[in-house]
Every structure is written in C-alpha cells, then in structure tokens.
Scaffold this motif. Sequence first.
Motif, PDB file in Angstrom:
ATOM      1  N   HIS A 177      -4.992  -8.790  -2.801  1.00 29.44           N
ATOM      2  CA  HIS A 177      -5.116  -8.613  -1.339  1.00 29.44           C
ATOM      3  C   HIS A 177      -6.478  -9.127  -0.853  1.00 29.44           C
ATOM      4  O   HIS A 177      -6.562  -9.869   0.120  1.00 29.44           O
ATOM      5  CB  HIS A 177      -4.985  -7.126  -0.956  1.00 29.44           C
ATOM      6  CG  HIS A 177      -3.610  -6.552  -1.158  1.00 29.44           C
ATOM      7  ND1 HIS A 177      -3.346  -5.200  -1.086  1.00 29.44           N
ATOM      8  CD2 HIS A 177      -2.431  -7.147  -1.432  1.00 29.44           C
ATOM      9  CE1 HIS A 177      -2.053  -5.001  -1.295  1.00 29.44           C
ATOM     10  NE2 HIS A 177      -1.477  -6.166  -1.521  1.00 29.44           N
ATOM     11  N   GLU A 189       0.850  -1.207   0.000  1.00 31.51           N
ATOM     12  CA  GLU A 189       0.000   0.000   0.000  1.00 31.51           C
ATOM     13  C   GLU A 189       0.882   1.253   0.000  1.00 31.51           C
ATOM     14  O   GLU A 189       0.551   2.248  -0.664  1.00 31.51           O
ATOM     15  CB  GLU A 189      -0.952   0.031   1.210  1.00 31.51           C
ATOM     16  CG  GLU A 189      -1.784  -1.218   1.486  1.00 31.51           C
ATOM     17  CD  GLU A 189      -2.686  -1.690   0.352  1.00 31.51           C
ATOM     18  OE1 GLU A 189      -2.602  -1.194  -0.774  1.00 31.51           O
ATOM     19  OE2 GLU A 189      -3.499  -2.601   0.612  1.00 31.51           O
ATOM     20  N   GLU A 218     -10.200  -3.257   1.415  1.00 32.62           N
ATOM     21  CA  GLU A 218      -9.739  -3.658   0.073  1.00 32.62           C
ATOM     22  C   GLU A 218     -10.890  -3.608  -0.922  1.00 32.62           C
ATOM     23  O   GLU A 218     -10.710  -3.175  -2.067  1.00 32.62           O
ATOM     24  CB  GLU A 218      -9.148  -5.072   0.097  1.00 32.62           C
ATOM     25  CG  GLU A 218      -7.870  -5.216   0.915  1.00 32.62           C
ATOM     26  CD  GLU A 218      -6.666  -4.520   0.286  1.00 32.62           C
ATOM     27  OE1 GLU A 218      -6.768  -4.017  -0.845  1.00 32.62           O
ATOM     28  OE2 GLU A 218      -5.613  -4.484   0.949  1.00 32.62           O
ATOM     29  N   GLU A 270      -4.809  -4.864  -5.475  1.00 33.01           N
ATOM     30  CA  GLU A 270      -5.856  -4.801  -4.441  1.00 33.01           C
ATOM     31  C   GLU A 270      -6.742  -6.050  -4.530  1.00 33.01           C
ATOM     32  O   GLU A 270      -7.202  -6.573  -3.509  1.00 33.01           O
ATOM     33  CB  GLU A 270      -6.731  -3.549  -4.581  1.00 33.01           C
ATOM     34  CG  GLU A 270      -6.006  -2.209  -4.674  1.00 33.01           C
ATOM     35  CD  GLU A 270      -5.129  -1.860  -3.494  1.00 33.01           C
ATOM     36  OE1 GLU A 270      -4.848  -2.725  -2.653  1.00 33.01           O
ATOM     37  OE2 GLU A 270      -4.696  -0.691  -3.425  1.00 33.01           O
TER      38      GLU A 270
HETATM   39 FE   FE2 Z   1      -4.630  -3.460  -0.827  1.00 31.46          FE
END
Ligand code: FE2
Length: 189
Positions: free
Chosen positions: A179, A94, A144, A176
């Motif tokens: 994630h 991030e 997220e 993302e």
């Molecule tokens: Fe992320």
Amino acid sequence: MAKHTDSNVKALPVLERKPMELDEAALESARHSLDEGAVTPSYGPWREDVIKLLNDSLATELVCVLRYKRHHFTADGLESPKIAEEFLVHANEEAAHADRLAKRIVQLGGEPDFSPDSLSGRSHAAYDDSADLKAMIRANLVAERVAIEAYSQMIALIGDKDTTTRRMLESILSQEQEHADELSDWLED
Ligand SMILES: [Fe+2]
Ligand SMILES: [Fe+2]
C-alpha cells in the motif's frame, strides 16, 4: 606458520546435553482446562499483552477502512478515477486485516474491541477528510507508514512467543508495505 601445540589450542566448551523431552505435566494440563480453547500452557504469560497489541491494531485497521472509504467516495470525480477506485481496494484489504486480527483475538480468549466511541483514541493512524487528492494520498501514506512501523515493532516484540500471531502480522505487514509503495508512486506522479 607456527605449529599448534596443546598449550595454544583452546578447548571447546562442553555443552551440557539436555534430553529433548516434552513437558508431561504441561501435556496433562492441556488435557484439562478446556475453557482455554486454543491456548495451552506453553503459550506463556504474555497473552493479555498480545491481545492488547492486537486490539490497538484492530482499531487502527478500522480507522483506515473509514478513511479510505471517505476518500474513495469523495475522490470520485477528481482528476484520477483510478486512484479513487484503488482507495476502495485498500479499504477492503484493511477490512480483511481487521477481520484476521479480531479472529486471532478471539482465538486467544480475548474480546475484540469494535467500540466506535474509543476507536480513534486507540488507533495508531488518524482519520482524514481532506478534499484534495494529493492531500488524501499523503494522509494515507502517513497512516500506512505508521502501520508498518507498529506491525514491525509487534513482530519483533512477539518473536517466538506466539508464532501463529507473528506469521499473521508478517503477512499483514507485507500488504501494508505494498500500500505504502503504491501511494508513494502516486505522490510522485
Ligand atoms: Fe494498508
Ligand atoms: Fe491494514
């Protein structure tokens, strides 16, 4: 089968043939206004809007760094040290997203806003200080998913207006999504 006659075959529309030529006046203008840096006349009138969108995402990424760092250090010693380590990996990714956004804002002639006073107000995602590992994973998954939705909307809004920014956002978006995928797997475990 019916035979086509002249009367039932529709004529194709004749497209007006515009010559493929560059805009010489815009090229001339690009030779001057050097204080605009990488931004030339073809950029269009949406620079301020793009900078605002990027700054809101910059705030989001910075809040995500803080949330993941908090979770990394406090999850240490809980039931899954592997997840605590992964929170740190996410925090660093991030932070790298934030750097790319800030760099692009400057390239567009804007000011990257790192002001801590207004950070959480401008961020799309929330900070979280849960003490329980499952609650941490859930809070990160929510963040997220919010980031994925925001980046997807930005990509659609920007379209062909700024392909450099769009490609950068597409690359951040795919990370993302990774994630979110990891977090939802951990939630099921
Ligand atoms: Fe992320
Ligand atoms: Fe990110």
